[in-house]
Design a protein around this motif. Sequence first.
Motif, PDB file in Angstrom:
ATOM      1  N   ASP A 192      14.576 -10.597  19.674  1.00  0.00           N
ATOM      2  CA  ASP A 192      14.113 -10.749  18.196  1.00  0.00           C
ATOM      3  C   ASP A 192      14.921  -9.780  17.361  1.00  0.00           C
ATOM      4  OD1 ASP A 192      12.256 -12.826  18.326  1.00  0.00           O
ATOM      5  OD2 ASP A 192      10.479 -11.396  19.119  1.00  0.00           O
ATOM      6  N   SER A 193      16.009  -9.466  17.694  1.00  0.00           N
ATOM      7  CA  SER A 193      16.944  -8.455  17.037  1.00  0.00           C
ATOM      8  C   SER A 193      17.180  -8.805  15.705  1.00  0.00           C
ATOM      9  CB  SER A 193      18.178  -8.029  17.764  1.00  0.00           C
ATOM     10  OG  SER A 193      19.070  -9.240  18.090  1.00  0.00           O
ATOM     11  N   ASP A 194      17.404 -10.173  15.452  1.00  0.00           N
ATOM     12  CA  ASP A 194      17.392 -10.682  14.109  1.00  0.00           C
ATOM     13  C   ASP A 194      16.431 -11.338  13.183  1.00  0.00           C
ATOM     14  OD1 ASP A 194      17.312 -12.914  15.890  1.00  0.00           O
ATOM     15  OD2 ASP A 194      19.095 -14.183  15.180  1.00  0.00           O
ATOM     16  N   ALA A 195      15.142 -11.013  13.898  1.00  0.00           N
ATOM     17  CA  ALA A 195      14.041 -11.454  13.193  1.00  0.00           C
ATOM     18  C   ALA A 195      13.832 -11.010  11.835  1.00  0.00           C
ATOM     19  CB  ALA A 195      12.648 -11.329  14.026  1.00  0.00           C
ATOM     20  N   LEU A 214       0.810  -1.032  -0.049  1.00  0.00           N
ATOM     21  CA  LEU A 214      -0.011  -0.060   0.052  1.00  0.00           C
ATOM     22  C   LEU A 214       0.749   1.238  -0.098  1.00  0.00           C
ATOM     23  CD1 LEU A 214      -2.753  -1.256   2.514  1.00  0.00           C
ATOM     24  CD2 LEU A 214      -2.993  -0.826   0.129  1.00  0.00           C
ATOM     25  N   GLY A 215       2.354   0.908  -0.020  1.00  0.00           N
ATOM     26  CA  GLY A 215       2.948   2.220  -0.062  1.00  0.00           C
ATOM     27  C   GLY A 215       3.092   2.871   1.227  1.00  0.00           C
ATOM     28  N   ILE A 216       2.928   2.402   2.409  1.00  0.00           N
ATOM     29  CA  ILE A 216       2.926   2.853   3.756  1.00  0.00           C
ATOM     30  C   ILE A 216       4.371   2.453   4.159  1.00  0.00           C
ATOM     31  CG2 ILE A 216       1.881   2.921   6.017  1.00  0.00           C
ATOM     32  CD1 ILE A 216      -0.640   2.242   4.703  1.00  0.00           C
ATOM     33  N   GLN A 217       4.889   3.491   5.002  1.00  0.00           N
ATOM     34  CA  GLN A 217       6.316   3.168   5.724  1.00  0.00           C
ATOM     35  C   GLN A 217       5.900   2.318   6.958  1.00  0.00           C
ATOM     36  OE1 GLN A 217       9.478   4.526   5.196  1.00  0.00           O
ATOM     37  NE2 GLN A 217       8.556   4.313   3.027  1.00  0.00           N
ATOM     38  N   THR A 218       6.758   1.516   7.364  1.00  0.00           N
ATOM     39  CA  THR A 218       6.850   0.559   8.444  1.00  0.00           C
ATOM     40  C   THR A 218       7.667   0.722   9.473  1.00  0.00           C
ATOM     41  OG1 THR A 218       8.079  -0.892   7.154  1.00  0.00           O
ATOM     42  CG2 THR A 218       5.530  -1.213   7.004  1.00  0.00           C
ATOM     43  N   VAL A 219       7.223   0.506  10.574  1.00  0.00           N
ATOM     44  CA  VAL A 219       7.959   0.509  11.977  1.00  0.00           C
ATOM     45  C   VAL A 219       7.669  -0.898  12.746  1.00  0.00           C
ATOM     46  CG1 VAL A 219       8.767   1.621  14.237  1.00  0.00           C
ATOM     47  CG2 VAL A 219       8.048   3.015  12.084  1.00  0.00           C
ATOM     48  N   VAL A 220       8.828  -1.483  12.903  1.00  0.00           N
ATOM     49  CA  VAL A 220       8.613  -2.652  13.957  1.00  0.00           C
ATOM     50  C   VAL A 220       9.036  -2.376  15.227  1.00  0.00           C
ATOM     51  CG1 VAL A 220       8.215  -4.052  11.811  1.00  0.00           C
ATOM     52  CG2 VAL A 220      10.630  -4.000  13.121  1.00  0.00           C
ATOM     53  N   VAL A 221       8.624  -3.136  16.355  1.00  0.00           N
ATOM     54  CA  VAL A 221       9.317  -2.971  17.698  1.00  0.00           C
ATOM     55  C   VAL A 221       9.505  -4.468  17.917  1.00  0.00           C
ATOM     56  CG1 VAL A 221       7.826  -1.079  18.529  1.00  0.00           C
ATOM     57  CG2 VAL A 221       7.043  -3.228  18.719  1.00  0.00           C
ATOM     58  N   HIS A 222      10.764  -4.369  18.908  1.00  0.00           N
ATOM     59  CA  HIS A 222      11.171  -6.066  19.091  1.00  0.00           C
ATOM     60  C   HIS A 222      11.901  -5.895  20.361  1.00  0.00           C
ATOM     61  CE1 HIS A 222      15.382  -5.068  18.329  1.00  0.00           C
ATOM     62  NE2 HIS A 222      15.107  -3.990  17.363  1.00  0.00           N
ATOM     63  N   PRO A 249      13.598  -9.806  26.769  1.00  0.00           N
ATOM     64  CA  PRO A 249      12.652 -10.929  26.252  1.00  0.00           C
ATOM     65  C   PRO A 249      11.451 -10.959  26.698  1.00  0.00           C
ATOM     66  CG  PRO A 249      15.086 -11.790  26.079  1.00  0.00           C
ATOM     67  CD  PRO A 249      15.206 -10.340  27.143  1.00  0.00           C
ATOM     68  N   PRO A 250      11.201 -11.247  28.084  1.00  0.00           N
ATOM     69  CA  PRO A 250       9.885 -11.272  28.653  1.00  0.00           C
ATOM     70  C   PRO A 250       9.039 -10.264  28.091  1.00  0.00           C
ATOM     71  CG  PRO A 250      11.552 -11.246  30.377  1.00  0.00           C
ATOM     72  CD  PRO A 250      12.018 -10.744  29.027  1.00  0.00           C
ATOM     73  N   SER A 251       7.598 -10.924  27.760  1.00  0.00           N
ATOM     74  CA  SER A 251       6.689 -10.128  27.055  1.00  0.00           C
ATOM     75  C   SER A 251       6.090  -9.250  27.766  1.00  0.00           C
ATOM     76  CB  SER A 251       5.547 -11.043  26.614  1.00  0.00           C
ATOM     77  OG  SER A 251       5.787 -12.093  25.875  1.00  0.00           O
ATOM     78  N   ARG A 252       6.148  -9.232  29.095  1.00  0.00           N
ATOM     79  CA  ARG A 252       5.539  -8.134  29.859  1.00  0.00           C
ATOM     80  C   ARG A 252       6.335  -6.857  29.882  1.00  0.00           C
ATOM     81  NH1 ARG A 252       7.689 -12.085  33.203  1.00  0.00           N
ATOM     82  NH2 ARG A 252       9.324 -11.360  34.856  1.00  0.00           N
ATOM     83  N   GLU A 253       7.911  -6.968  29.546  1.00  0.00           N
ATOM     84  CA  GLU A 253       8.841  -6.067  29.591  1.00  0.00           C
ATOM     85  C   GLU A 253       8.936  -5.445  27.979  1.00  0.00           C
ATOM     86  OE1 GLU A 253      12.247  -6.878  31.848  1.00  0.00           O
ATOM     87  OE2 GLU A 253      11.240  -8.429  33.011  1.00  0.00           O
ATOM     88  N   SER A 254       8.394  -6.100  27.100  1.00  0.00           N
ATOM     89  CA  SER A 254       8.491  -5.612  25.765  1.00  0.00           C
ATOM     90  C   SER A 254       7.230  -5.711  24.813  1.00  0.00           C
ATOM     91  CB  SER A 254       9.417  -6.555  25.071  1.00  0.00           C
ATOM     92  OG  SER A 254       9.229  -7.883  25.106  1.00  0.00           O
ATOM     93  N   TYR A 255       6.841  -6.755  24.355  1.00  0.00           N
ATOM     94  CA  TYR A 255       5.316  -6.589  23.698  1.00  0.00           C
ATOM     95  C   TYR A 255       4.199  -6.187  24.153  1.00  0.00           C
ATOM     96  CZ  TYR A 255       8.592  -8.850  20.091  1.00  0.00           C
ATOM     97  OH  TYR A 255       9.876  -9.109  19.425  1.00  0.00           O
ATOM     98  N   LEU A 256       4.339  -6.326  25.560  1.00  0.00           N
ATOM     99  CA  LEU A 256       2.986  -5.937  26.385  1.00  0.00           C
ATOM    100  C   LEU A 256       3.340  -4.805  27.055  1.00  0.00           C
ATOM    101  CD1 LEU A 256       2.131  -9.364  27.952  1.00  0.00           C
ATOM    102  CD2 LEU A 256       1.005  -8.257  26.004  1.00  0.00           C
ATOM    103  N   ASP A 267      11.226  -0.633   7.453  1.00  0.00           N
ATOM    104  CA  ASP A 267      11.808   0.688   7.134  1.00  0.00           C
ATOM    105  C   ASP A 267      12.586   1.062   8.400  1.00  0.00           C
ATOM    106  OD1 ASP A 267      11.078   1.022   4.441  1.00  0.00           O
ATOM    107  OD2 ASP A 267       8.926   1.288   5.326  1.00  0.00           O
ATOM    108  N   GLU A 268      11.948   0.879   9.718  1.00  0.00           N
ATOM    109  CA  GLU A 268      12.829   1.290  10.797  1.00  0.00           C
ATOM    110  C   GLU A 268      12.214   0.320  11.872  1.00  0.00           C
ATOM    111  OE1 GLU A 268      12.026   5.593  11.996  1.00  0.00           O
ATOM    112  OE2 GLU A 268      10.604   5.557  10.215  1.00  0.00           O
ATOM    113  N   SER A 269      13.260   0.164  13.123  1.00  0.00           N
ATOM    114  CA  SER A 269      12.862  -0.723  14.081  1.00  0.00           C
ATOM    115  C   SER A 269      13.543  -0.266  15.071  1.00  0.00           C
ATOM    116  CB  SER A 269      13.727  -2.403  13.730  1.00  0.00           C
ATOM    117  OG  SER A 269      14.994  -1.905  13.862  1.00  0.00           O
ATOM    118  N   VAL A 270      12.473  -0.384  16.418  1.00  0.00           N
ATOM    119  CA  VAL A 270      12.826  -0.082  17.761  1.00  0.00           C
ATOM    120  C   VAL A 270      12.904  -1.012  18.768  1.00  0.00           C
ATOM    121  CG1 VAL A 270      12.084   1.592  19.464  1.00  0.00           C
ATOM    122  CG2 VAL A 270      11.798   2.207  17.350  1.00  0.00           C
ATOM    123  N   CYS A 271      13.931  -1.305  19.330  1.00  0.00           N
ATOM    124  CA  CYS A 271      14.251  -2.275  20.616  1.00  0.00           C
ATOM    125  C   CYS A 271      13.278  -1.583  21.730  1.00  0.00           C
ATOM    126  CB  CYS A 271      15.528  -2.408  20.863  1.00  0.00           C
ATOM    127  SG  CYS A 271      15.599  -3.896  22.139  1.00  0.00           S
TER     128      CYS A 271
END
Length: 447
Positions: A36-39, A24-32, A54-61, A46-50
Amino acid sequence: MFQKILIANRGEIALRVLRACKELGIQTVVVHSTADSDAMHVRLADESVCIGPPPSRESYLNIHQIVAACEITGADAVHPGYGFLSENAKFADILAAHNITFIGPSGDHIRVMGDKIEAKRTAKRLGIPVVPGSDGAISDEKEAKRVAAEIGYPVIIKASAGGGGRGMKVARTEADLEVALQTAKSEAGAAFGDDAVYIEKYLEKPRHIELQVFGDGAGRGVHFGERDCSLQRRHQKVWEEANSPALNAEERARIGGICAKAIADLGYSGAGTIEFLYENGEFYFIEMNTRLQVEHPVTEAITGIDLVHEQIRVASGGGLSVRQEDIKFNGHAIECRINAEDPRTFTPSPGTITHFHTPGGLGIRVDSGVYSGYRIPPYYDSLIGKLIVHGRNRVECMMRLRRALDEFVVDGIKTTLPLFRDLVGNPDIANGDYDIHWLEEYLAKED
């Protein structure tokens, strides 16, 4: 349309959403997380932010970290994928307060459908057929016995805030009820911080049928047909297909029409799935998931419509791209969830993938974020990929699936691929003759 979308997830679903954004031509940012730094999705964004360890509660949650990542990168929307924060009403509300669009329904709709008791009340009000049972939470054993006597044994006790089979117990007689009630409440309190439970009639041999729905938030709703998710282990889906071998066109149109109207009347926005137990020609509502489903590719295969594109379009204010009459069902599709698990014990099998080769050819799709040399971390869900196969009919689809499974190679870890190679040759599966208990009974016999 959005300028930049932050993808608040990991693995194959993060990569799936990233691909849709690029188209869709939209810029992307992923968090990790640091694990998952080598995912693959981190490599391709386009961009990534650590955002943490690893524990989900301290990152993805970690809502604070994700909102901070949006502000740092200038993301104007967040796609939550599934799992993690995808059905977190607080997260949706906080994003709205920061003028960031949550690609999903409103926080209010997430709350309503996240409470199993309120969801059932809402479904009933919207004209969706429900399983006979209590109107709300059961206060004590006396009330439980009264409700069970009214609807008849066996009954099932479920956690109001539950999911994944936790806080769920069956009572076949009044003598079973006290222990089942106490156990369900205890499990619910431990798992969800809420010990409220309710009672429903227990169906002996149902199928699990779910309807993919979409709303534009302005009074329009459509359905994209059903998926059959009856092959389950411990209430976790293993194999999904569309259309269901159990339904005919009339049943599909009837329940689809009911669900599409309900979504329109609710003023719902975005993707959702209304889930049913189906037995003896009748549908019984069990829950609604207010997000994209793991098994959404089978619906995409038979409709030719990209559901993530549709999510982004609706969230950006563009409305639905299709009317109900535009949605046609073509052929048959099956999805197998490939997990990093022992195929017999289902024990997780993290480790390094030494060789990874996916099948190809007409009608074959593999959604996966792993590659040869990738190390599967032990901290997250064991799903490493999904094999989706499409054919002109179910027979062709099954033959194509058999061939694709033979081509699929994952070395270095154990996976559930051998289980699917067994299933595809089973006469019951070939005939579409199975229910929600079939797989566990099959595995018990094998042991």
